[in-house]
Design a protein around this motif. Structure first.
Motif, mmCIF file in Angstrom:
data_model
loop_
_atom_site.group_PDB
_atom_site.id
_atom_site.type_symbol
_atom_site.label_atom_id
_atom_site.label_comp_id
_atom_site.label_asym_id
_atom_site.label_seq_id
_atom_site.Cartn_x
_atom_site.Cartn_y
_atom_site.Cartn_z
ATOM 1 N N VAL A 195 68.396 23.284 31.427
ATOM 2 C CA VAL A 195 67.281 24.672 31.603
ATOM 3 C C VAL A 195 66.965 24.650 30.241
ATOM 4 N N SER A 196 67.890 24.768 29.260
ATOM 5 C CA SER A 196 67.417 24.906 27.777
ATOM 6 C C SER A 196 66.375 24.107 27.291
ATOM 7 N N ALA A 197 66.747 22.543 27.704
ATOM 8 C CA ALA A 197 65.713 21.701 27.123
ATOM 9 C C ALA A 197 64.508 21.894 28.027
ATOM 10 N N ALA A 198 64.439 22.099 29.177
ATOM 11 C CA ALA A 198 63.119 22.441 29.945
ATOM 12 C C ALA A 198 62.263 23.820 29.460
ATOM 13 N N LEU A 199 62.991 24.632 29.138
ATOM 14 C CA LEU A 199 62.315 25.805 28.261
ATOM 15 C C LEU A 199 61.751 25.423 27.078
ATOM 16 N N ILE A 200 62.422 24.775 26.358
ATOM 17 C CA ILE A 200 61.768 24.347 25.089
ATOM 18 C C ILE A 200 60.668 23.488 25.075
ATOM 19 N N THR A 201 60.737 22.517 25.901
ATOM 20 C CA THR A 201 59.765 21.753 26.287
ATOM 21 C C THR A 201 58.345 22.284 26.846
ATOM 22 N N LYS A 202 58.772 23.412 27.590
ATOM 23 C CA LYS A 202 57.501 24.253 28.092
ATOM 24 C C LYS A 202 56.893 25.063 27.006
#
Length: 115
Positions: free
Chosen positions: A4-11
């Protein structure tokens, strides 16, 4: 790093990158009478999606919107665009640094704690 953190950072990086591009266009076209400045929004959508999981995060897209009409005349506000650019660059840099640290932790773990 959790998914979830990785997806948030990417977006977030995608949205901030688009904001830098739009802000640069606003600055470059400030003297054009027919140009209408724009802004990029994504934070609120991303905040809501974060509570719903990775699939919701993955469908969030930054939106380019026309800036609202100025309250006191139509003159361009380059100072505000420069402030937006500086703040956006700072956020982008912080996220890149965070990713770098996470990658360093992963490298250390893969190497068994050896440098």
């Amino acid at each position: 790093m959790n998914p979830v953190s990785a997806a948030l950072i990417t977006k977030s990086l995608d949205g901030l990158s688009m904001r830098l591009d739009v802000t640069a266009a606003n600055i470059a076209n400030a003297n054009s009478r027919t140009y209408r400045p724009s802004l990029v929004t994504f934070e609120q959508s991303l905040r809501v999606a974060a509570t719903r999981g990775i699939d919701a995060i993955n469908v969030v897209r930054p939106r380019v919107e026309a800036m609202p009409a100025a309250r006191f005349g139509d003159e361009p506000r380059i100072d505000l665009d420069l402030d937006t650019a500086a703040a956006t660059a700072g956020r982008y840099s912080a996220l890149i640094e965070m990713l770098g640290r996470e990658m360093e932790i992963a490298r250390t773990a893969i190497r068994g704690g050896q440098q």
